[in-house]
Enzyme design. Structure first.
Site, short mmCIF file in Angstrom:
data_model
loop_
_atom_site.label_atom_id
_atom_site.label_comp_id
_atom_site.label_asym_id
_atom_site.label_seq_id
_atom_site.Cartn_x
_atom_site.Cartn_y
_atom_site.Cartn_z
N ASP A 59 1.89 -4.32 4.21
CA ASP A 59 2.35 -3.75 2.95
C ASP A 59 1.47 -4.28 1.82
OD1 ASP A 59 3.80 -2.31 1.14
OD2 ASP A 59 5.57 -3.59 1.20
N ASP A 67 2.36 -4.30 -2.15
CA ASP A 67 3.02 -4.97 -3.28
C ASP A 67 3.88 -6.14 -2.81
OD1 ASP A 67 1.92 -3.22 -5.09
OD2 ASP A 67 3.57 -1.80 -4.96
#
Length: 357
Positions: free
Chosen positions: A177, A179
Site C-alpha cells: 500500500d 499512504d
C-alpha cells in the site's frame, strides 16, 4: 264680471287639486305593486334543480376511471414484482425460470389443427405476448444496468497484472500500500500539501526487489499515485502500479481484491497500515504500524528479515505461515522464533558431540 272670474278661478283650483291627487295615486300605486309582485315572484319561485350529465357521459366517466385505476394497479404490481425479482434472484436465475414462459408466447400455430384448437392457441399466445415482452424488456434493462454498475464497482480488468514469466514461476509477489505505509501526506496552511518518505523505504525496496515481484496497490487515482511513485522509486524497484481503477467498490469503499492480480494466492503478501480494512483477502495480509511522520520509525526495516526468509524458503502456501502469526507483531515474533530455533540447533549440536564422545 268680477264674480264670474272668481268662480272660474275657484273651479280651476279644485280641478288642479283633483288632478294632483289622481296623478299621485297613479304614480305611487304601480311602484308599490311592482315591488310587491317582484318579491312574491322571487319568494314563490320553486328551487332550481342542478344540471345532471346525461347517462352516456356518466358511463363513459366510470369506464375511464376503471381503466385509469386498472392501469395504475397493473403498473404498481409490475414495479413491485420487478423490485422483488431484482432483490431475490440473479439475472441468470430469472432468465432460466422465465425461459419456458417466454417460449410459450412465441409458439407457432400448426396448420393441421382444428379451428377450435387454432383459436385457442391464438388466444393463449396473444394473452401471453404482452407479459412475455415485458419480461424480455426487464431482462434487457437489468443486464444493461448491471453492466453499467460493474463498470464502476469492479476492477478495470480480469487480470490486473500480466502473466508471470516462465522463469519466474517461483517468485513471490509483494503488494504494498502507499499512504501511511510507504509515504505520508501532510498539509499545512503555509506550504500546502507535502509528501514524506517513510524511514528505511529506500533500503526496503532495494533489498526485497532481489527476491520479490514488488507491486504498489493504492486506492487513489492514478494521477495521484504515479507522480509519488516516480519520486519514491528512482531505481525502478517497483515493477507494477495499481490505482483506484483496479479496486473493487463495495459499500462506498474501495477494496483491494488480490484474487484479480493474476497471481497464485499462495505466493502473494499484502503489506499495509490498513491491511485488514481495505483488502478482501485477510489471509494474505501483513499489518504494519501506520506511519504519520515519526522520525524514529523502523517498522519497514524490521520486516525485512521475515520477508527475506519467506522468499528464500518458499513455503508451499504463505497464507499458512501468516496464519501462525495472527494477532502478533510479525517482526518481533519472527526474531523470537529465530532465536529459539538457533538455541535448539545449538542444543542438537552439543548432544551430537556428547554422543560421539
Amino acid at each position: 264680471m268680477s264674480a264670474l272670474v272668481r268662480s272660474r278661478t275657484r273651479m280651476f283650483s279644485i280641478n288642479s287639486i283633483n288632478i294632483n291627487r289622481f296623478s299621485s295615486s297613479v304614480t305611487t300605486g304601480p311602484s308599490k305593486e311592482s315591488i310587491i309582485s317582484s318579491s312574491r315572484i322571487l319568494n314563490d319561485q320553486p328551487p332550481s334543480s342542478p344540471t345532471q350529465p346525461p347517462p352516456a357521459a356518466r358511463a363513459e366517466k366510470k369506464s375511464w376511471n376503471f381503466l385509469k385505476y386498472g392501469l395504475i394497479a397493473a403498473l404498481t404490481g409490475g414495479v413491485a414484482t420487478a423490485g422483488y425479482a431484482t432483490y431475490a434472484y440473479s439475472l441468470d436465475e430469472i432468465d432460466h425460470k422465465t425461459k419456458a414462459f417466454r417460449a410459450s408466447a412465441n409458439r407457432s400455430i400448426g396448420n393441421a389443427s382444428s379451428s377450435f384448437d387454432t383459436f385457442q392457441a391464438y388466444l393463449s399466445s396473444s394473452a401471453m405476448a404482452v407479459p412475455a415482452k415485458l419480461v424480455d424488456l426487464y431482462i434487457d434493462w437489468r443486464r444493461l444496468t448491471e453492466e453499467q454498475v460493474r463498470s464502476f464497482t469492479d476492477p478495470n480488468s480480469d487480470k490486473l497484472l500480466p502473466d508471470v514469466h516462465p522463469l519466474e514461476q517461483h517468485v513471490f509477489t509483494l503488494v504494498l500500500d502507499l499512504d501511511e505505509t510507504l509515504v505520508y501526506n501532510d498539509w499545512k496552511r503555509e506550504r500546502g500539501w507535502r509528501t514524506f518518505k517513510r524511514p528505511g523505504v529506500d533500503a526496503f525496496l532495494e533489498h526485497l526487489a532481489q527476491f520479490y515481484e514488488i507491486v504498489v496497490f493504492s486506492g487513489k487515482p492514478s494521477t495521484d499515485v504515479d507522480p509519488v511513485v516516480d519520486r519514491l522509486d528512482p531505481k525502478n524497484c517497483i515493477r507494477y502500479r495499481l490505482s483506484r481503477g483496479a479496486t473493487r467498490y463495495v459499500d462506498g469503499k474501495h477494496f483491494r481484491d488480490l484474487s484479480m492480480l493474476n497471481r497464485d494466492p499462495k505466493k502473494v503478501l499484502y503489506i499495509s497500515a490498513h491491511a485488514l480494512e481495505d483488502s478482501l483477502q485477510s489471509e494474505n495480509c501483513v499489518s504494519i504500524k501506520p506511519w504519520q511522520g515519526e522520525v524514529e520509525d523502523t517498522a519497514l526495516v524490521d520486516l525485512i528479515p521475515f520477508l527475506e526468509y519467506v522468499a528464500k524458503h518458499a513455503p508451499a502456501d504463505v497464507r499458512t505461515v501468516l496464519a501462525s502469526y495472527q494477532g502478533l507483531d510479525i517482526s518481533k515474533e519472527f526474531i523470537e522464533r529465530s532465536k529459539e530455533h538457533q538455541r535448539r540447533m545449538q542444543d542438537q549440536k552439543q548432544r551430537g558431540r556428547l554422543w560421539r564422545h
